[in-house]
Design a protein around this motif. Structure first.
Motif, PDB file in Angstrom:
ATOM      1  N   ASP A  49      58.245 -32.748 -42.016  1.00  0.00           N
ATOM      2  CA  ASP A  49      57.203 -33.556 -42.639  1.00  0.00           C
ATOM      3  C   ASP A  49      56.541 -34.408 -41.566  1.00  0.00           C
ATOM      4  N   VAL A  50      55.229 -34.574 -41.681  1.00  0.00           N
ATOM      5  CA  VAL A  50      54.468 -35.469 -40.808  1.00  0.00           C
ATOM      6  C   VAL A  50      53.961 -36.624 -41.652  1.00  0.00           C
ATOM      7  N   LEU A  51      54.189 -37.846 -41.193  1.00  0.00           N
ATOM      8  CA  LEU A  51      53.767 -39.049 -41.906  1.00  0.00           C
ATOM      9  C   LEU A  51      52.793 -39.825 -41.032  1.00  0.00           C
ATOM     10  N   VAL A  52      51.711 -40.298 -41.646  1.00  0.00           N
ATOM     11  CA  VAL A  52      50.650 -40.996 -40.922  1.00  0.00           C
ATOM     12  C   VAL A  52      50.435 -42.362 -41.560  1.00  0.00           C
ATOM     13  N   LEU A  94      52.824 -43.094 -31.013  1.00  0.00           N
ATOM     14  CA  LEU A  94      52.783 -44.557 -31.061  1.00  0.00           C
ATOM     15  C   LEU A  94      51.369 -45.073 -30.833  1.00  0.00           C
ATOM     16  N   HIS A  95      50.947 -45.977 -31.716  1.00  0.00           N
ATOM     17  CA  HIS A  95      49.646 -46.614 -31.556  1.00  0.00           C
ATOM     18  C   HIS A  95      49.706 -47.636 -30.419  1.00  0.00           C
ATOM     19  N   ASP A 101      60.164 -54.693 -29.414  1.00  0.00           N
ATOM     20  CA  ASP A 101      60.884 -55.217 -30.577  1.00  0.00           C
ATOM     21  C   ASP A 101      60.647 -54.345 -31.809  1.00  0.00           C
ATOM     22  N   TRP A 102      59.402 -53.890 -32.006  1.00  0.00           N
ATOM     23  CA  TRP A 102      59.100 -53.012 -33.136  1.00  0.00           C
ATOM     24  C   TRP A 102      59.921 -51.733 -33.037  1.00  0.00           C
ATOM     25  N   LEU A 103      59.969 -51.146 -31.836  1.00  0.00           N
ATOM     26  CA  LEU A 103      60.686 -49.885 -31.665  1.00  0.00           C
ATOM     27  C   LEU A 103      62.191 -50.075 -31.824  1.00  0.00           C
ATOM     28  N   SER A 129      49.124 -42.362 -29.699  1.00  0.00           N
ATOM     29  CA  SER A 129      48.246 -41.986 -30.810  1.00  0.00           C
ATOM     30  C   SER A 129      47.078 -42.964 -30.847  1.00  0.00           C
ATOM     31  N   PRO A 130      45.858 -42.505 -30.617  1.00  0.00           N
ATOM     32  CA  PRO A 130      44.736 -43.423 -30.436  1.00  0.00           C
ATOM     33  C   PRO A 130      44.333 -44.199 -31.675  1.00  0.00           C
ATOM     34  N   GLU A 131      44.594 -43.687 -32.868  1.00  0.00           N
ATOM     35  CA  GLU A 131      44.108 -44.342 -34.083  1.00  0.00           C
ATOM     36  C   GLU A 131      45.193 -45.041 -34.876  1.00  0.00           C
ATOM     37  N   ARG A 132      46.351 -44.406 -35.068  1.00  0.00           N
ATOM     38  CA  ARG A 132      47.379 -44.975 -35.944  1.00  0.00           C
ATOM     39  C   ARG A 132      48.724 -44.337 -35.646  1.00  0.00           C
ATOM     40  N   LEU A 133      49.770 -45.014 -36.082  1.00  0.00           N
ATOM     41  CA  LEU A 133      51.124 -44.507 -35.932  1.00  0.00           C
ATOM     42  C   LEU A 133      51.281 -43.190 -36.687  1.00  0.00           C
TER      43      LEU A 133
END
Length: 268
Positions: A49-52, A94-95, A101-103, A129-133
């Motif tokens: 599955d790919v989640l955006v 990754l955006h 800390d997030w990672l 990822s230029p636009e979003r996670l």
């Protein structure tokens, strides 16, 4: 991890991802590929599955919950095939605004679910990822040789069974999008929290995989709604499926009386 310095890709793998990896199959992520041998007498079952962000989850969701969701939607697919989790591959897009800390929180969520569901990371890739996670998970499960449940196994006379209440995540999404909906539906705080949680964190039925594999003739994860997924199963199995909507298990949260429900349906 509290430093504001962004790690290099090599550091990212060593600090955050390698601790999640299987020593035997993934070589602590020190190679370009992993090697996985199925247990004797078993087949491997693979799903992806790919989640955006902004489509499958909200960008401001807790990082650990985003990680768990990405993993669990795949584990749910495995459970529907009668497969027990074994391992997974992770693609991280990754955006530009990601932090160490997030990672760290994201991978802690993966570590928690690895312990819960009994699987380990085999490898993957990290990109910008230029636009979003964007997240991609390929999950690998195991079943007895020739024992994977397919969609096309439904037969006349079979009973349709589901393993949880239907539609909770759909209502949870609507509650997330419309802050006033909970009040208009007359939901208690506990009921609203339950429905929001069902959207945020899927609950894969991994504990039922063995029973599903032993007892069912066909199986699939309900991800596009009960009606849509029954139509898919009916189509590939060459059968007509009839249900009484009044028998469909629904959440006890009192949102459903305010929503239109068809009392019966047929799919073929």
């Amino acid at each position: 991890m509290t430093s504001n310095r962004r790690p290099t890709e090599t550091e990212l793998i060593a600090w955050f991802l390698a601790p999640l990896a299987s020593d035997a199959a993934a070589f602590r992520l020190g190679d370009d590929a992993a090697a996985l041998t199925p247990p004797d007498g078993e087949d491997l079952v693979l799903t992806k599955d790919v989640l955006v962000a902004g489509i499958h989850f909200f960008a401001d969701d807790p990082p650990g919950d985003i990680a768990r969701k990405a993993l669990r939607v795949n584990l749910s697919d495995l459970a529907a095939k009668g497969a027990r989790p074994l391992a997974y591959l992770l693609g991280l897009g990754l955006h530009a605004d990601w932090t160490a800390d997030w990672l760290a929180t994201f991978t802690a969520g993966l570590a928690d679910d690895q312990r819960t569901y009994g699987l380990a990371l085999l490898g993957g890739d990290t990109v910008s990822s230029p636009e979003r996670l964007t997240l991609s998970v390929t999950a690998i499960g195991r079943v007895p040789r020739g024992g994977m449940l397919r969609r096309d196994g439904a037969r006349p006379g079979d009973i349709i069974a589901v393993t949880g209440s239907i539609g909770d995540a759909a209502i949870g999404l609507q509650l997330r999008l419309d802050a006033g909906l909970s009040g208009r539906l007359g939901l208690s705080e506990a009921a609203a929290a339950h429905l929001l949680g069902r959207y945020l964190l899927p609950q894969p039925r991994s504990g039922l995989a063995e029973a599903v594999q032993r007892l069912a003739s066909a199986g699939m994860d309900v991800s596009d709604g009960l009606a849509g997924d029954l139509a898919k199963m009916a189509g590939v199995s060459g059968v007509r499926i009839e249900i009484d909507a009044g028998s469909v298990p629904l959440s006890e949260a009192p949102a459903w009386p305010s929503l239109p429900i068809r009392r019966c349906g047929r799919w073929r």
